[in-house]
Write a protein that holds these residues in place. Structure first.
Motif, PDB file in Angstrom:
ATOM      1  N   PRO A  26       0.834  -1.213   0.000  1.00  0.00           N
ATOM      2  CA  PRO A  26       0.000   0.000   0.000  1.00  0.00           C
ATOM      3  C   PRO A  26       0.867   1.260   0.000  1.00  0.00           C
ATOM      4  O   PRO A  26       1.843   1.347   0.745  1.00  0.00           O
ATOM      5  N   GLY A  27       0.521   2.190  -0.861  1.00  0.00           N
ATOM      6  CA  GLY A  27       1.263   3.444  -0.939  1.00  0.00           C
ATOM      7  C   GLY A  27       2.548   3.362  -1.747  1.00  0.00           C
ATOM      8  O   GLY A  27       3.294   4.339  -1.822  1.00  0.00           O
ATOM      9  N   ASP A  28       2.828   2.218  -2.357  1.00  0.00           N
ATOM     10  CA  ASP A  28       4.038   2.056  -3.155  1.00  0.00           C
ATOM     11  C   ASP A  28       4.015   3.047  -4.311  1.00  0.00           C
ATOM     12  O   ASP A  28       3.042   3.130  -5.054  1.00  0.00           O
ATOM     13  N   LYS A  29       5.069   3.810  -4.466  1.00  0.00           N
ATOM     14  CA  LYS A  29       5.124   4.846  -5.499  1.00  0.00           C
ATOM     15  C   LYS A  29       5.111   4.265  -6.918  1.00  0.00           C
ATOM     16  O   LYS A  29       4.770   4.951  -7.871  1.00  0.00           O
ATOM     17  N   THR A  31       3.197   1.674  -7.918  1.00  0.00           N
ATOM     18  CA  THR A  31       1.996   0.860  -8.131  1.00  0.00           C
ATOM     19  C   THR A  31       1.446   0.989  -9.547  1.00  0.00           C
ATOM     20  O   THR A  31       1.208  -0.019 -10.218  1.00  0.00           O
ATOM     21  N   ASN A  32       1.215   2.182 -10.014  1.00  0.00           N
ATOM     22  CA  ASN A  32       0.603   2.374 -11.331  1.00  0.00           C
ATOM     23  C   ASN A  32       1.477   1.840 -12.460  1.00  0.00           C
ATOM     24  O   ASN A  32       0.971   1.258 -13.423  1.00  0.00           O
TER      25      ASN A  32
END
Length: 106
Positions: A26-29, A31-32
């Protein structure tokens, strides 16, 4: 380190998400970018399998099927992504369900 070397390291890290058993936190930069990379891989896999089905050459692509199954077994990101987006795919879904294991698609 040069910009080129830094970029190469970034890409290498991103590939580890979809090639290895790394999970997105969660919150991993990233992710997208990781999800986009997984989507591209899924699109290509599904296209290969769909082409083989249309051309009636499924027995000839067993090596590809094995490669795709290994990709799913090695990547929780790939399994999660195909489960989330299963309505967008066709031929790859049954293979992914088997490779990802029981409970992955619930």
């Amino acid at each position: 380190m040069s910009d080129r070397s830094e970029r190469r390291e970034e890409v290498k890290l991103l590939l580890e998400y979809v090639k290895l058993a790394l999970s997105i936190m969660p919150g991993d930069k990233d992710t997208n970018v990781v999800l986009a990379l997984a989507d591209v891989r899924l699109d290509i896999m599904d296209a290969v399998l769909t082409y083989a089905a249309v051309r009636d050459i499924q027995p000839d692509i067993q090596g590809w099927k094995n490669t795709f199954a290994t990709a799913f077994r090695n990547s929780s990101v790939m399994c999660a992504r195909v489960a989330e987006e299963r309505s967008n795919y066709g031929q790859i879904v049954p293979l992914a369900e088997l490779a990802c294991g029981p409970g992955s698609f619930r």
